[in-house]
Design a protein around this motif. Structure first.
Motif, mmCIF file in Angstrom:
data_model
loop_
_atom_site.group_PDB
_atom_site.id
_atom_site.type_symbol
_atom_site.label_atom_id
_atom_site.label_comp_id
_atom_site.label_asym_id
_atom_site.label_seq_id
_atom_site.Cartn_x
_atom_site.Cartn_y
_atom_site.Cartn_z
ATOM 1 N N THR A 193 -59.159 -2.261 20.034
ATOM 2 C CA THR A 193 -59.168 -1.479 21.277
ATOM 3 C C THR A 193 -60.235 -1.978 22.231
ATOM 4 O OG1 THR A 193 -58.318 0.533 20.214
ATOM 5 C CG2 THR A 193 -59.555 0.814 22.256
ATOM 6 N N THR A 194 -61.449 -2.174 21.713
ATOM 7 C CA THR A 194 -62.569 -2.612 22.537
ATOM 8 C C THR A 194 -62.301 -3.968 23.172
ATOM 9 O OG1 THR A 194 -64.125 -1.387 21.145
ATOM 10 C CG2 THR A 194 -65.041 -3.110 22.547
ATOM 11 N N GLN A 195 -61.724 -4.884 22.403
ATOM 12 C CA GLN A 195 -61.464 -6.221 22.922
ATOM 13 C C GLN A 195 -60.433 -6.200 24.048
ATOM 14 O OE1 GLN A 195 -63.276 -9.021 22.001
ATOM 15 N NE2 GLN A 195 -64.421 -7.354 21.043
ATOM 16 N N ILE A 196 -59.398 -5.393 23.908
ATOM 17 C CA ILE A 196 -58.367 -5.315 24.943
ATOM 18 C C ILE A 196 -58.927 -4.677 26.214
ATOM 19 C CG2 ILE A 196 -56.161 -4.270 25.570
ATOM 20 C CD1 ILE A 196 -55.933 -6.651 23.692
ATOM 21 N N VAL A 197 -59.721 -3.617 26.056
ATOM 22 C CA VAL A 197 -60.329 -2.974 27.229
ATOM 23 C C VAL A 197 -61.252 -3.953 27.942
ATOM 24 C CG1 VAL A 197 -61.878 -1.144 28.004
ATOM 25 C CG2 VAL A 197 -60.134 -0.650 26.293
ATOM 26 N N HIS A 198 -62.056 -4.682 27.174
ATOM 27 C CA HIS A 198 -62.973 -5.663 27.768
ATOM 28 C C HIS A 198 -62.199 -6.761 28.496
ATOM 29 C CE1 HIS A 198 -66.596 -8.059 28.270
ATOM 30 N NE2 HIS A 198 -65.943 -9.098 27.785
ATOM 31 N N LEU A 199 -61.052 -7.149 27.948
ATOM 32 C CA LEU A 199 -60.246 -8.199 28.559
ATOM 33 C C LEU A 199 -59.602 -7.740 29.864
ATOM 34 C CD1 LEU A 199 -58.860 -11.031 28.305
ATOM 35 C CD2 LEU A 199 -57.024 -9.860 27.056
ATOM 36 N N LEU A 200 -59.129 -6.499 29.898
ATOM 37 C CA LEU A 200 -58.336 -6.022 31.027
ATOM 38 C C LEU A 200 -59.136 -5.296 32.102
ATOM 39 C CD1 LEU A 200 -55.176 -4.679 29.138
ATOM 40 C CD2 LEU A 200 -55.504 -6.907 30.227
ATOM 41 N N ASN A 201 -60.316 -4.778 31.749
ATOM 42 C CA ASN A 201 -61.083 -3.986 32.710
ATOM 43 C C ASN A 201 -62.223 -4.805 33.301
ATOM 44 O OD1 ASN A 201 -62.099 -1.716 34.147
ATOM 45 N ND2 ASN A 201 -63.609 -1.410 32.541
ATOM 46 N N ASN A 202 -62.267 -4.893 34.639
ATOM 47 C CA ASN A 202 -63.279 -5.706 35.318
ATOM 48 C C ASN A 202 -64.364 -4.896 36.017
ATOM 49 O OD1 ASN A 202 -62.196 -8.277 34.728
ATOM 50 N ND2 ASN A 202 -60.697 -8.065 36.372
ATOM 51 N N ARG A 203 -64.379 -3.579 35.818
ATOM 52 C CA ARG A 203 -65.292 -2.749 36.604
ATOM 53 C C ARG A 203 -66.753 -3.170 36.467
ATOM 54 N NH1 ARG A 203 -66.193 1.809 39.408
ATOM 55 N NH2 ARG A 203 -68.015 3.081 38.903
ATOM 56 N N TYR A 204 -67.191 -3.490 35.257
ATOM 57 C CA TYR A 204 -68.594 -3.816 35.056
ATOM 58 C C TYR A 204 -68.838 -5.319 34.879
ATOM 59 C CZ TYR A 204 -69.109 1.196 34.547
ATOM 60 O OH TYR A 204 -69.087 2.546 34.789
ATOM 61 N N LYS A 205 -67.805 -6.133 35.146
ATOM 62 C CA LYS A 205 -67.981 -7.578 35.108
ATOM 63 C C LYS A 205 -68.434 -8.068 36.484
ATOM 64 C CE LYS A 205 -64.434 -8.298 31.570
ATOM 65 N NZ LYS A 205 -63.134 -8.944 31.269
ATOM 66 N N LYS A 206 -69.194 -9.158 36.487
ATOM 67 C CA LYS A 206 -69.745 -9.673 37.737
ATOM 68 C C LYS A 206 -69.534 -11.180 37.828
ATOM 69 C CE LYS A 206 -73.344 -6.147 37.420
ATOM 70 N NZ LYS A 206 -72.836 -5.660 36.100
#
Length: 291
Positions: A193-206
């Motif tokens: 779950t964590t890996q998929i969320v990290h892959l698809l969600n860009n809110r906190y990526k810079k």
């Protein structure tokens, strides 16, 4: 939007509502067709709900309804979200929670596969996709997400670490009471779950953007219109032609990247743009608040 601001709605809200409903449907189907039949404990309040159900079933002989218990456990986080995070954000999340509450008591449990590893991996992937859909709507699937967001944005604590500790305690209790196999397979589920969320969600990526241009004033004006982040302007010498040019540097949220690149190309088609993924930023950095 602050907690005291007035709620306003526009055309985009229809899209957001549809995404929240879709997220709730995916979560519900995943719970009834994979998670429950596999005996897993998802992270957060979803796993806590299942654990409480199992405890009452084993020690009291009482069958608690998942949906209503899940809604009850979500009430304190919903109050926190409404008061401290954002009214619209909380409202849309409540839609997702409401769909899960209704559908999990409507859809019967059905075993698709008895292989716990398949359930753990694919259940985790589907759960991560459902969370990503909710995040795309400017919401979450509820529960401990409210606490994590509040801690991350309002305190020095790392909300993810706190929730990770909460899940560790929950899984330890589950392992002691109902067997470590279920708890360990649940860790695989939560990891997927964590890996998929990290892959698809860009809110906190810079991303860091470097622009080499002959039109610095226009580029700076373009960036100021596109984003809420400051820019740094430096004079540089192109080694190939020995010509003085201007390099403009800024850090932006990954969600803004597509818009920024298009605006830069429209402003100066001949500009050289280099984008680098940024791991960490310290100091003032604007993140669009939850509405």
């Amino acid at each position: 939007m602050k907690s005291g601001d007035k709620l306003t709605f526009g055309k985009d809200d229809i899209r957001r509502i549809i995404l929240c409903i879709l997220s709730g449907v995916i979560v519900s189907l995943n719970l009834q067709l994979l998670v429950r039949s596999g005996g897993l404990y998802p992270g957060g309040l979803s796993g806590t709900t299942i654990l409480i159900q199992d405890i009452f079933r084993k020690f009291q002989g009482v069958e608690l309804p998942y949906g209503r218990l899940y809604m009850l456990l979500n009430l304190p986080p919903i109050w926190l979200g409404f008061r401290k995070i954002g009214k619209k954000f909380t409202l849309y999340t409540f839609i997702t929670i409401g769909v899960v509450t209704f559908l999990t008591e409507l859809i019967p449990e059905h075993m698709i596969t008895a292989d716990p590893l398949l359930v753990s991996v694919f259940g985790g992937i589907i759960n991560g996709a459902a969370i990503a859909v909710a995040l795309a709507a400017g919401a979450t699937t509820g529960g401990t997400d409210f606490v994590s967001i509040y801690l991350t944005e309002n305190t020095p604590l790392d909300g993810f670490t706190v929730i990770l500790g909460f899940n560790a305690v929950m899984l330890s209790i589950a392992g002691l009471l109902f067997g470590w196999d279920r708890a360990l397979y649940s860790i695989i589920f939560q990891f997927a779950t964590t890996q998929i969320v990290h892959l698809l969600n860009n809110r906190y990526k810079k991303d860091t953007v470097f622009v080499i241009t002959d039109f610095p004033d226009e580029i700076v004006a373009c960036l100021n219109q596109c984003v809420h982040h400051g820019v740094t302007e430096m004079k540089v010498i192109g080694a190939y032609q020995g010509k003085q040019r201007t390099m403009i540097y800024t850090v932006i949220s990954s969600t803004e990247l597509k818009k920024v690149l298009k605006a830069l190309k429209d402003t100066d088609p001949g500009a050289f743009v280099n984008v680098i993924r940024t791991e960490r930023v310290t100091g003032r950095f604007y993140i669009k608040p939850n509405d």
